[in-house]
Motif scaffolding. Structure first.
Motif, short mmCIF file in Angstrom:
data_model
loop_
_atom_site.label_atom_id
_atom_site.label_comp_id
_atom_site.label_asym_id
_atom_site.label_seq_id
_atom_site.Cartn_x
_atom_site.Cartn_y
_atom_site.Cartn_z
N LEU A 195 38.78 30.52 40.45
CA LEU A 195 37.70 30.49 41.45
C LEU A 195 37.78 29.10 42.14
O LEU A 195 37.45 29.36 43.50
N GLY A 196 38.14 28.02 41.43
CA GLY A 196 38.13 26.91 42.29
C GLY A 196 39.03 26.83 43.28
O GLY A 196 38.79 26.21 44.42
N LYS A 197 40.20 27.37 42.91
CA LYS A 197 41.24 27.42 43.91
C LYS A 197 40.82 28.27 45.19
O LYS A 197 41.37 28.06 46.30
N TYR A 208 31.30 38.94 38.47
CA TYR A 208 32.16 38.10 37.54
C TYR A 208 33.62 38.11 37.92
O TYR A 208 33.90 39.21 38.19
N VAL A 209 33.99 36.97 37.53
CA VAL A 209 35.62 36.80 37.89
C VAL A 209 36.20 36.32 36.56
O VAL A 209 35.34 35.58 35.81
N ASP A 210 37.46 36.25 36.66
CA ASP A 210 38.11 35.98 35.19
C ASP A 210 38.04 34.63 34.94
O ASP A 210 38.26 33.99 33.87
N LEU A 227 29.33 34.45 42.70
CA LEU A 227 30.41 34.47 41.67
C LEU A 227 30.39 33.66 40.42
O LEU A 227 30.06 32.60 40.54
N VAL A 228 30.60 34.25 39.29
CA VAL A 228 30.44 33.61 37.85
C VAL A 228 31.93 33.83 37.14
O VAL A 228 32.24 34.84 37.11
N ALA A 229 32.44 32.74 36.88
CA ALA A 229 33.45 32.86 35.80
C ALA A 229 33.34 33.14 34.49
O ALA A 229 32.42 32.29 33.95
N THR A 230 33.90 34.08 33.94
CA THR A 230 33.64 34.56 32.62
C THR A 230 34.04 33.59 31.52
O THR A 230 33.70 33.62 30.42
N ASP A 231 35.11 32.69 32.00
CA ASP A 231 35.36 31.79 31.01
C ASP A 231 34.66 30.35 31.05
O ASP A 231 35.09 29.63 30.31
N VAL A 269 39.79 21.45 41.37
CA VAL A 269 39.23 21.45 40.10
C VAL A 269 38.76 23.03 39.92
O VAL A 269 38.31 23.83 40.65
N ALA A 270 38.66 23.21 38.62
CA ALA A 270 37.59 24.39 38.09
C ALA A 270 36.26 24.64 38.73
O ALA A 270 35.66 23.58 38.62
N ALA A 271 35.84 25.71 39.02
CA ALA A 271 34.58 26.08 39.23
C ALA A 271 33.76 27.24 38.50
O ALA A 271 34.54 28.25 38.28
N SER A 272 32.69 26.96 38.02
CA SER A 272 32.05 27.87 36.99
C SER A 272 31.31 28.99 37.84
O SER A 272 31.16 30.25 37.50
N THR A 273 30.68 28.54 38.91
CA THR A 273 29.82 29.24 39.95
C THR A 273 30.07 29.12 41.12
O THR A 273 30.27 27.96 41.60
N VAL A 274 30.14 30.08 42.26
CA VAL A 274 30.20 29.97 43.60
C VAL A 274 29.23 30.75 44.13
O VAL A 274 28.81 32.13 43.76
N ALA A 275 28.44 30.31 44.97
CA ALA A 275 27.46 31.02 45.64
C ALA A 275 27.82 31.28 47.23
O ALA A 275 28.17 30.17 48.04
N ILE A 276 27.89 32.66 47.68
CA ILE A 276 28.23 32.87 48.99
C ILE A 276 26.82 32.86 49.69
O ILE A 276 26.17 33.60 49.61
N THR A 277 26.85 32.08 50.68
CA THR A 277 25.63 31.83 51.55
C THR A 277 25.51 32.45 52.77
O THR A 277 26.55 32.87 53.39
N HIS A 278 24.38 32.71 53.34
CA HIS A 278 24.07 33.42 54.74
C HIS A 278 24.84 32.62 55.86
O HIS A 278 24.68 31.47 55.86
#
Length: 82
Positions: free
Chosen positions: A65-67, A58-60, A32-36, A73-82
């Motif tokens: 995303l951090g929440k 992509y998320v807004d 997941l990648v934040a567009t901002d 804190v804000a998060a620019s990217t999140v990886a959902i893992t196995h």
């Protein structure tokens, strides 16, 4: 909808460096990648995800995303893992 994926995920990784590392190790189901977020920050994640055929959603908002990850804190990217 995409934020719910993080809430429901049992395992996830927050941050660009950790996400790229996990992608290269083949441990990621979806990114997941934040567009901002700054494109210079997220470009490596998106490129690595494409190279490894990992879906990118992509998320807004970095803040939301951090929440969703349970961090204050804000998060620019999140990886959902196995």
């Amino acid at each position: 909808m995409s934020y719910e994926k993080v809430w429901q995920a049992e395992n996830f990784i927050v941050g660009t460096k950790q996400t790229v590392k996990a992608l290269r190790n083949g441990n990621v189901k979806e990114v997941l990648v934040a567009t901002d977020a700054d494109p210079h920050v997220t470009a490596t994640v998106v490129r690595t995800a494409k190279e490894t055929n990992t879906p990118v959603t992509y998320v807004d908002s970095m803040k939301s995303l951090g929440k969703a990850c349970g961090i204050e804190v804000a998060a620019s990217t999140v990886a959902i893992t196995h």
